[in-house]
Scaffold this active site. Structure first.
Site: not given
Length: 230
Positions: A103-104
């Site tokens: 993800c981030t």
């Protein structure tokens, strides 16, 4: 005998817990491996799901690892603004055999200088932020570029971990792990990507994200500059 493979996950406040727990569950089945959840203290760390996770080690106790994995979440910017955490990510990442994220978490890797010139994945909502740190964004669930393996958003962490398992232990081992976890996804809706979800739903998710973190992207741009990226 060689030491067990050491896997270090960065555990930080307001992490998206499935970014961490999904791949941790898979990688815990590598065999001959030790997994640590690492933060500044061993006190419980709050997640975005409303419950906390207990670290197994502190930053000071894990000066190196074979595999570095950084999850994402709404706490990402706070990590990037934290010199102690970022120094640890940069140091461990420089020596790790595999530098990975979900993800981030790839934005944290990027801000630590570990994705310059690499292709990388990220959650679709912030994938366009990767060029701030010299990375090339790729809209795949798993992106492999040399020893960088980055997953897309949240659930892609399971796919990422199975991909890495196959690279480390072979495809048969990875398939056995997949079967043992009964990972046979059949979602009730075809709405897991902005490419397939209704436009109104995509817009609603963007609005909700903007309400939860209205300055997130602007703050990230400022953090990129403060970290020496332009």
């Amino acid at each position: 005998m060689p030491d067990p493979l050491h896997i270090a996950f960065l555990l930080f406040p307001n992490v998206t817990q499935l970014d961490l727990t999904g791949p941790a569950q898979v990688l815990s089945r590598l065999g001959d491996a030790r997994l640590d959840l690492v933060w500044k203290t061993r006190e419980p760390v709050s997640t975005d799901a409303g419950f906390s996770i207990l670290p197994t080690a502190t930053l000071a106790e894990v000066p190196r690892a074979d595999i570095l994995c950084v999850p994402g979440g709404f706490g990402t910017n706070d990590v990037i603004a934290d010199d102690e955490a970022m120094e640890w990510v940069a140091r461990v990442g420089e020596e790790a055999a595999w530098v990975t994220s979900v993800c981030t978490g790839s934005l944290i890797l990027g801000a630590a200088g570990l994705l310059r010139g690499y292709r990388a994945g990220c959650h679709w909502g912030q994938r366009d932020m990767l060029p701030l740190f010299g990375a090339t964004p790729v809209a795949d669930r798993v992106v492999v570029d040399r020893n960088r393996v980055t997953g897309g958003g949240v659930t892609a962490g399971i796919d990422f971990a199975l991909t890495l398992t196959a690279m480390l232990r072979g495809e048969a081992h990875a398939k056995a792990v997949q079967l043992s976890l009964e990972y046979d996804p059949a979602p009730p809706f075809d709405s897991g990507s902005p490419d397939t979800a209704d436009a109104a739903i995509v817009a609603a998710v963007r609005r909700r994200t903007a309400q939860l973190a209205p300055t997130r992207d602007d703050d990230l741009r400022a953090l990129a500059i403060s970290r020496g990226f332009s």
